[in-house]
Design a protein around this motif. Structure first.
Motif, short mmCIF file in Angstrom:
data_model
loop_
_atom_site.label_atom_id
_atom_site.label_comp_id
_atom_site.label_asym_id
_atom_site.label_seq_id
_atom_site.Cartn_x
_atom_site.Cartn_y
_atom_site.Cartn_z
N LEU A 43 0.76 -1.10 -0.09
CA LEU A 43 -0.03 0.03 0.10
C LEU A 43 1.04 1.13 0.16
O LEU A 43 0.66 2.37 -0.77
CB LEU A 43 -1.01 -0.09 1.18
N THR A 44 2.02 1.06 0.73
CA THR A 44 2.88 2.34 0.87
C THR A 44 3.57 2.68 -0.43
O THR A 44 4.01 3.63 -0.81
CB THR A 44 4.00 2.20 1.94
N SER A 45 3.61 1.68 -1.42
CA SER A 45 4.31 1.64 -2.60
C SER A 45 3.38 2.34 -3.87
O SER A 45 3.65 2.52 -5.22
CB SER A 45 4.96 0.71 -3.06
N MET A 46 1.91 2.10 -3.65
CA MET A 46 1.01 2.67 -4.75
C MET A 46 1.08 4.19 -4.74
O MET A 46 1.33 5.16 -3.64
CB MET A 46 -0.30 2.39 -3.96
N THR A 47 0.58 4.57 -5.73
CA THR A 47 0.44 5.94 -6.19
C THR A 47 -0.72 6.67 -5.29
O THR A 47 -1.74 5.90 -5.11
CB THR A 47 0.29 6.27 -7.50
N ASP A 48 -0.80 7.97 -5.22
CA ASP A 48 -1.96 8.55 -4.66
C ASP A 48 -2.95 8.20 -5.57
O ASP A 48 -4.24 8.17 -5.09
CB ASP A 48 -1.67 10.16 -4.54
N ASP A 49 -3.06 8.43 -6.68
CA ASP A 49 -4.30 8.27 -7.72
C ASP A 49 -4.65 6.82 -7.43
O ASP A 49 -5.96 6.62 -7.32
CB ASP A 49 -3.73 8.27 -9.02
N GLN A 50 -3.78 5.74 -7.27
CA GLN A 50 -4.24 4.26 -6.85
C GLN A 50 -5.10 4.32 -5.73
O GLN A 50 -6.14 3.69 -5.55
CB GLN A 50 -3.24 3.34 -7.01
N ARG A 51 -4.44 4.87 -4.66
CA ARG A 51 -5.17 4.87 -3.28
C ARG A 51 -6.55 5.89 -3.29
O ARG A 51 -7.33 5.33 -2.77
CB ARG A 51 -4.23 5.47 -2.34
N TYR A 52 -6.55 6.76 -4.06
CA TYR A 52 -7.70 7.38 -4.24
C TYR A 52 -8.81 6.96 -4.78
O TYR A 52 -10.17 6.87 -4.43
CB TYR A 52 -7.51 8.84 -5.04
N ILE A 53 -8.43 6.01 -5.98
CA ILE A 53 -9.41 5.14 -6.55
C ILE A 53 -10.09 4.39 -5.86
O ILE A 53 -11.49 3.94 -5.55
CB ILE A 53 -8.98 4.53 -7.75
N ILE A 54 -9.32 3.59 -4.81
CA ILE A 54 -9.80 2.53 -3.96
C ILE A 54 -10.64 3.28 -2.83
O ILE A 54 -11.60 2.74 -2.33
CB ILE A 54 -8.66 1.65 -3.54
N GLY A 55 -10.42 4.45 -2.35
CA GLY A 55 -10.83 5.09 -1.36
C GLY A 55 -12.26 5.42 -2.01
O GLY A 55 -13.33 5.60 -1.24
N LYS A 56 -12.55 5.97 -3.26
CA LYS A 56 -13.76 6.22 -3.70
C LYS A 56 -14.48 5.07 -3.97
O LYS A 56 -15.91 5.05 -3.74
CB LYS A 56 -13.53 6.89 -5.34
N ASN A 57 -14.01 3.82 -3.89
CA ASN A 57 -14.81 2.72 -3.87
C ASN A 57 -15.48 2.39 -2.69
O ASN A 57 -16.49 1.89 -2.35
CB ASN A 57 -13.80 1.50 -4.35
N CYS A 58 -14.71 2.59 -1.64
CA CYS A 58 -15.06 2.54 -0.28
C CYS A 58 -16.17 3.54 0.06
O CYS A 58 -17.08 3.24 0.74
CB CYS A 58 -13.88 3.03 0.92
N LEU A 59 -16.07 4.68 -0.22
CA LEU A 59 -17.23 5.87 -0.33
C LEU A 59 -18.46 5.34 -0.82
O LEU A 59 -19.65 5.30 -0.45
CB LEU A 59 -16.78 6.99 -0.80
N ASN A 60 -18.39 4.77 -2.11
CA ASN A 60 -19.46 4.10 -2.95
C ASN A 60 -20.15 2.99 -2.29
O ASN A 60 -21.26 3.09 -2.09
CB ASN A 60 -18.80 3.88 -4.32
N LEU A 61 -19.27 2.16 -1.76
CA LEU A 61 -19.81 0.86 -0.81
C LEU A 61 -20.60 1.30 0.37
O LEU A 61 -21.72 0.82 0.39
CB LEU A 61 -18.70 0.17 -0.44
N SER A 62 -19.94 2.46 1.07
CA SER A 62 -20.70 2.83 2.25
C SER A 62 -21.95 3.60 1.70
O SER A 62 -23.11 3.38 2.54
CB SER A 62 -19.79 3.85 2.79
N LYS A 63 -22.06 4.43 0.92
CA LYS A 63 -23.40 5.11 0.41
C LYS A 63 -24.21 4.29 -0.02
O LYS A 63 -25.51 4.52 0.20
CB LYS A 63 -22.91 6.21 -0.80
#
Length: 85
Positions: A43-63
């Motif tokens: 996870l620490t080697s991922m780009t900010d964009d990659q982490r952002y996309i996964i984070g958006k997936n979390c938000l969508n799942l939650s909503k």
């Protein structure tokens, strides 16, 4: 989920399936602390964009699945179904 950051966990079952199916983060099987450590390193080697996309997936799942009003509506419909029987 609702914080918009990737989930990391050490778990089995539905929780792991939820993470995997929704691309909401990463998990290792319960008790696999070596696997969890590897996930954190990756996870620490991922780009900010990659982490952002996964984070958006979390938000969508939650909503879409854990919104309070949505859950209350589902619960209410279940009660109404029981009363009608």
């Amino acid at each position: 989920l609702s914080s918009g950051i990737p989930i990391i966990g050490m778990l089995n079952g539905e929780g792991a399936e939820l993470i995997e199916e929704n691309k909401a983060g990463f998990f290792s099987p319960s008790g696999d602390y070596h696997g969890l450590a590897e996930i954190i390193k990756n996870l620490t080697s991922m780009t900010d964009d990659q982490r952002y996309i996964i984070g958006k997936n979390c938000l969508n799942l939650s909503k879409n699945n854990f919104n309070r009003l949505l859950l209350i509506d589902k619960l209410e419909s279940w009660f109404l179904e029981l009363v009608e029987k």
